[in-house]
Design a protein around this motif. Sequence first.
Motif, mmCIF file in Angstrom:
data_model
loop_
_atom_site.group_PDB
_atom_site.id
_atom_site.type_symbol
_atom_site.label_atom_id
_atom_site.label_comp_id
_atom_site.label_asym_id
_atom_site.label_seq_id
_atom_site.Cartn_x
_atom_site.Cartn_y
_atom_site.Cartn_z
ATOM 1 N N THR A 69 0.832 -1.209 0.000
ATOM 2 C CA THR A 69 0.000 0.000 0.000
ATOM 3 C C THR A 69 0.864 1.255 0.000
ATOM 4 O OG1 THR A 69 -1.796 -1.136 1.158
ATOM 5 C CG2 THR A 69 -1.773 1.272 1.269
ATOM 6 N N ARG A 102 -9.565 6.549 12.679
ATOM 7 C CA ARG A 102 -9.126 5.154 12.658
ATOM 8 C C ARG A 102 -9.727 4.537 11.398
ATOM 9 N NH1 ARG A 102 -12.715 3.039 17.797
ATOM 10 N NH2 ARG A 102 -14.763 3.680 16.997
ATOM 11 N N SER A 103 -9.529 3.256 11.217
ATOM 12 C CA SER A 103 -10.035 2.608 10.015
ATOM 13 C C SER A 103 -11.550 2.804 9.897
ATOM 14 C CB SER A 103 -9.710 1.111 10.061
ATOM 15 O OG SER A 103 -10.190 0.467 8.901
ATOM 16 N N SER A 128 -3.815 7.175 4.898
ATOM 17 C CA SER A 128 -2.829 6.243 5.471
ATOM 18 C C SER A 128 -3.189 5.818 6.884
ATOM 19 C CB SER A 128 -1.431 6.887 5.456
ATOM 20 O OG SER A 128 -1.310 7.887 6.455
ATOM 21 N N HIS A 129 -4.037 6.600 7.560
ATOM 22 C CA HIS A 129 -4.496 6.243 8.902
ATOM 23 C C HIS A 129 -5.751 5.378 8.854
ATOM 24 C CE1 HIS A 129 -2.315 9.957 10.760
ATOM 25 N NE2 HIS A 129 -1.508 8.951 10.531
ATOM 26 N N GLY A 130 -6.159 4.992 7.641
ATOM 27 C CA GLY A 130 -7.307 4.120 7.493
ATOM 28 C C GLY A 130 -8.609 4.846 7.262
ATOM 29 N N THR A 145 -11.586 7.046 5.453
ATOM 30 C CA THR A 145 -12.174 7.219 4.134
ATOM 31 C C THR A 145 -12.282 8.714 3.870
ATOM 32 O OG1 THR A 145 -13.452 5.176 4.327
ATOM 33 C CG2 THR A 145 -14.197 6.793 2.695
#
Length: 477
Positions: free
Chosen positions: A100, A203-204, A224-226, A228
């Motif tokens: 990724t 978070r994700s 990159s931190h999950g 959207t």
Amino acid sequence: MELHVVINGRKDLAGQLYQQLRSAIESGRLAAGTQLPPSRLLAEQLGVSRKTVSDTYAQLTYENFLTGIIGKGTYVNARPAPIVRKQSHRELAGADVVETWRNMPDLMRHPPLEGALRYDFIGGATGKGQFPLDDWRRCTAHALRQIASAKGFYSQPEGLPALRNAIARHIAFSRGVNCQDDDVVVCNGAQQALDLISRVLTRSGSLVAMEDPGYPPARLLFGSHGATVVGIPVDDQGMRVDLIPDGTSLIYVTPSHQFPLGMPMSQARREALLARAYELGAIIIEDDYDSEFRYEGRPADSLQSMDDRGIVAYVGTFSKTLLPELRLGYAILPPAILEAVILAKRLTDQHTSTLPQWALAKFIAEGCLLKHIRRCHTLYAGRRERILARMAGDLSPWFEAVPTTAGFHLAVLCKVPIDLALVIELAKKAEVGLYRLDGFFNDAPVRPGLFFGFGAIETLDIDTALDRLRDILQQVA
């Protein structure tokens, strides 16, 4: 400094020494050109006879690992690098994560100095000619004296009290930001401030809303931190607040000088944004990256100064006003996330280097920063006017400038179809650096145009560069 050699027991001393020295040379731990200790000194260090060391040196010299130079000493010879198969990232347990990062676009990277073009309209860069080196040198000398008198402990993650005070006073004076010293966190540039805020809020699966077109490093960082990342279109009043989706926890905007198009966010849109963020329970990151340079119209209030609910994190940088190499920025944080961000900074880098912090605190306190900004303002205003005049003149058949009142870049949109990739390639051959707007768009339809930074190009070079651009446009039309 002693050479690291370990002798075990009293058996085969020469063999042990030979194997360790040869292994160190073959592995590269002893680099080509390294001088080995004299045989007498190494023998004393290891507790062996000098003959043992001399014989080992002689054997390694015979095998071309060492070279003895009379009167100078014994040196390691260059050896061909050993061919060692190293593990591929695809074989790692975390291969998907590495992949990724490997596939992440490396946007807005500045070219190396040796690859810089003669006439470069690159954004986010400043020229060294106007930087007050003498004042900075004096402030750095003061910083060294402060460090010399300190006890040698680690510093505070939130920054030196002297610099936090200087920043709070500076932005209250220049931008009307309402803050106390304790609200300030000193960072390694604005990018670290964005990273820290994102760390404690996302978070994700978290939703982050940002302008589209917008600042690509911020979009990639949040992703990159999950999170959207949802691109929100902009119009002539700024971000379309009515399109921010439910569930958004973080909103990133550049209201004073929209990046990259340049228009300011209207007062009504600012008020709507604050109301929408409060409704969502979201934090707004207000990136005020270059608004110290205002050329026309009344200055607008910062979002932070309009915020009476504690939902705006104001982020600024000295990379634009001073030098990018300093990597100094700051965040003015609302109470809800201040403590968490300070802890996150302690965990990621402990604290920002104190030498430039002490220097900048004195630089600001003595008025050097405001004097430097005034000097640059006059310079940038002239460059901006020159580019705007050319866009309204002989370049008007092709381009139209987006109205902007601040900063040191401006965007121009194509009025007719142009093969911008070809124009940029031909311009590069003519030593002119040009940059497309395409890469700043994510979900929104691309509006073809060019991005003109005028912080680094010399004023007298602008007409020469734009003459070459005009000639190229006439060729490809």
